[in-house]
Design a protein around this motif. Structure first.
Motif, mmCIF file in Angstrom:
data_model
loop_
_atom_site.group_PDB
_atom_site.id
_atom_site.type_symbol
_atom_site.label_atom_id
_atom_site.label_comp_id
_atom_site.label_asym_id
_atom_site.label_seq_id
_atom_site.Cartn_x
_atom_site.Cartn_y
_atom_site.Cartn_z
ATOM 1 N N VAL A 38 0.833 -1.200 0.000
ATOM 2 C CA VAL A 38 0.000 0.000 0.000
ATOM 3 C C VAL A 38 0.867 1.249 0.000
ATOM 4 O O VAL A 38 0.594 2.219 -0.710
ATOM 5 N N PHE A 39 1.942 1.236 0.790
ATOM 6 C CA PHE A 39 2.840 2.391 0.849
ATOM 7 C C PHE A 39 3.408 2.714 -0.528
ATOM 8 O O PHE A 39 3.340 3.861 -1.004
ATOM 9 N N PHE A 40 3.979 1.713 -1.191
ATOM 10 C CA PHE A 40 4.608 1.969 -2.485
ATOM 11 C C PHE A 40 3.555 2.270 -3.559
ATOM 12 O O PHE A 40 3.853 2.990 -4.527
ATOM 13 N N THR A 41 2.354 1.741 -3.405
ATOM 14 C CA THR A 41 1.284 2.092 -4.335
ATOM 15 C C THR A 41 0.947 3.571 -4.238
ATOM 16 O O THR A 41 0.770 4.256 -5.256
ATOM 17 N N PHE A 43 3.290 9.578 -10.422
ATOM 18 C CA PHE A 43 2.623 9.805 -11.695
ATOM 19 C C PHE A 43 1.783 11.081 -11.667
ATOM 20 O O PHE A 43 1.660 11.774 -12.688
ATOM 21 N N ALA A 44 1.196 11.405 -10.509
ATOM 22 C CA ALA A 44 0.415 12.635 -10.389
ATOM 23 C C ALA A 44 1.295 13.862 -10.542
ATOM 24 O O ALA A 44 0.856 14.893 -11.077
ATOM 25 N N ILE A 69 10.313 7.925 -10.099
ATOM 26 C CA ILE A 69 9.825 7.583 -8.760
ATOM 27 C C ILE A 69 8.552 6.752 -8.872
ATOM 28 O O ILE A 69 8.373 5.748 -8.162
ATOM 29 N N GLY A 70 7.662 7.150 -9.773
ATOM 30 C CA GLY A 70 6.420 6.399 -9.957
ATOM 31 C C GLY A 70 6.663 4.990 -10.458
ATOM 32 O O GLY A 70 6.066 4.027 -9.967
ATOM 33 N N VAL A 71 7.563 4.838 -11.432
ATOM 34 C CA VAL A 71 7.844 3.523 -12.009
ATOM 35 C C VAL A 71 8.480 2.593 -10.985
ATOM 36 O O VAL A 71 8.068 1.433 -10.825
ATOM 37 N N VAL A 72 9.497 3.088 -10.282
ATOM 38 C CA VAL A 72 10.178 2.255 -9.281
ATOM 39 C C VAL A 72 9.212 1.855 -8.172
ATOM 40 O O VAL A 72 9.173 0.688 -7.744
ATOM 41 N N SER A 73 8.407 2.792 -7.714
ATOM 42 C CA SER A 73 7.466 2.504 -6.624
ATOM 43 C C SER A 73 6.395 1.524 -7.073
ATOM 44 O O SER A 73 6.027 0.608 -6.328
ATOM 45 N N CYS A 120 4.110 -3.973 -6.912
ATOM 46 C CA CYS A 120 3.645 -5.189 -7.578
ATOM 47 C C CYS A 120 4.477 -6.402 -7.185
ATOM 48 O O CYS A 120 3.950 -7.518 -7.071
ATOM 49 N N LEU A 121 5.785 -6.204 -6.986
ATOM 50 C CA LEU A 121 6.633 -7.313 -6.561
ATOM 51 C C LEU A 121 6.306 -7.743 -5.134
ATOM 52 O O LEU A 121 6.425 -8.922 -4.788
ATOM 53 N N LEU A 122 5.917 -6.786 -4.309
ATOM 54 C CA LEU A 122 5.542 -7.121 -2.934
ATOM 55 C C LEU A 122 4.263 -7.942 -2.900
ATOM 56 O O LEU A 122 4.166 -8.932 -2.181
#
Length: 231
Positions: free
Chosen positions: A16-19, A26-27, A40-44, A49-51
């Motif tokens: 949830v945090f990284f989402t 992206f905003a 930052i958006g892509v890495v997060s 998704c990996l989590l």
């Protein structure tokens, strides 16, 4: 709910945090055209998704954010396509590898078709009296008690009564930037809810993403008390 489950070693709370960080990235990228915020958006998003795989359901919200700020021409930007393909490709590779590990060793959750709390027959034949499927069935989706149970959970546990009421009011009156994106995220989460109803019924922490949306809707409801100029 976030504080309670945040005390456990589970992937849902960091997901949830990284989402949320991905959404912020992206905003910020959309109106500013900032490559830094896009990264930052892509890495997060990739980490989220990996989590845990349900993070992919934030995708529609990200798409709506981009279109709201830059119209459909945003998809002519090759960086945007890279931002979408990279997280999906890495996530697909990661979970395919996890599936192979599950088949060989019984470790990991075996999300691709394997019931929960069950090992491959080559590892251990069972029996497994406590296994259950994560997915919805016609019997579950037509059971009134299922919806009663989930409503009471959202009302008493996930959002709490005041938070639930404020979220409903805020969802009705919010007209600001980001409303469409949150509606898209809420819609995709509802779709996931109906797809994986059984696991939602069993585990409260599967509803944690709803806390973020509820908090934003609640903020829209109480904002006039703190900002007299807001609409």
């Amino acid at each position: 709910a976030a504080v309670f489950f945040g005390r456990l070693v589970i992937p849902d709370t960091p997901m949830v945090f990284f989402t949320v960080v991905a959404l912020i990235g992206f905003a910020e990228f959309a109106p500013r055209d900032s490559t830094r915020w896009l990264a930052i958006g892509v890495v997060s998003l990739t980490l989220a998704c990996l989590l845990k795989l349900p993070a992919v359901f934030v995708g529609p919200a990200i798409a709506v954010l981009l279109v709201s700020a830059r119209a459909w021409g945003v998809f002519r930007d090759p960086r945007v396509w890279v931002a979408g393909v990279v997280p999906l490709a890495l996530t697909a590779a990661w979970y395919w590898r996890a599936h192979i590990v599950y088949e060989r060793t019984g470790l990991t959750m075996g999300i691709l078709g394997a019931p929960t709390k069950m090992y491959p027959a080559s590892i251990s034949p069972g029996p497994w009296p406590s296994i259950y499927s994560k997915w919805s069935t016609a019997a579950l989706l037509t059971d009134v008690s299922f919806y009663e149970r989930m409503f009471m959970r959202f009302y008493h546990i996930v959002l709490l009564p005041i938070g639930f009421a404020g979220a409903v009011v805020g969802g009705l009156i919010w007209r600001g930037y980001g409303r469409a994106a949150m509606a898209a995220w809420l819609g995709s989460l509802v779709v996931f809810f109906f797809i994986a109803g059984e696991v939602h019924r069993v585990h409260e922490y599967y509803q944690l993403p709803f806390v973020v949306i509820g908090a934003l809707y609640f903020g829209a409801a109480v904002r006039p008390f703190f900002d007299a100029g807001s609409v």
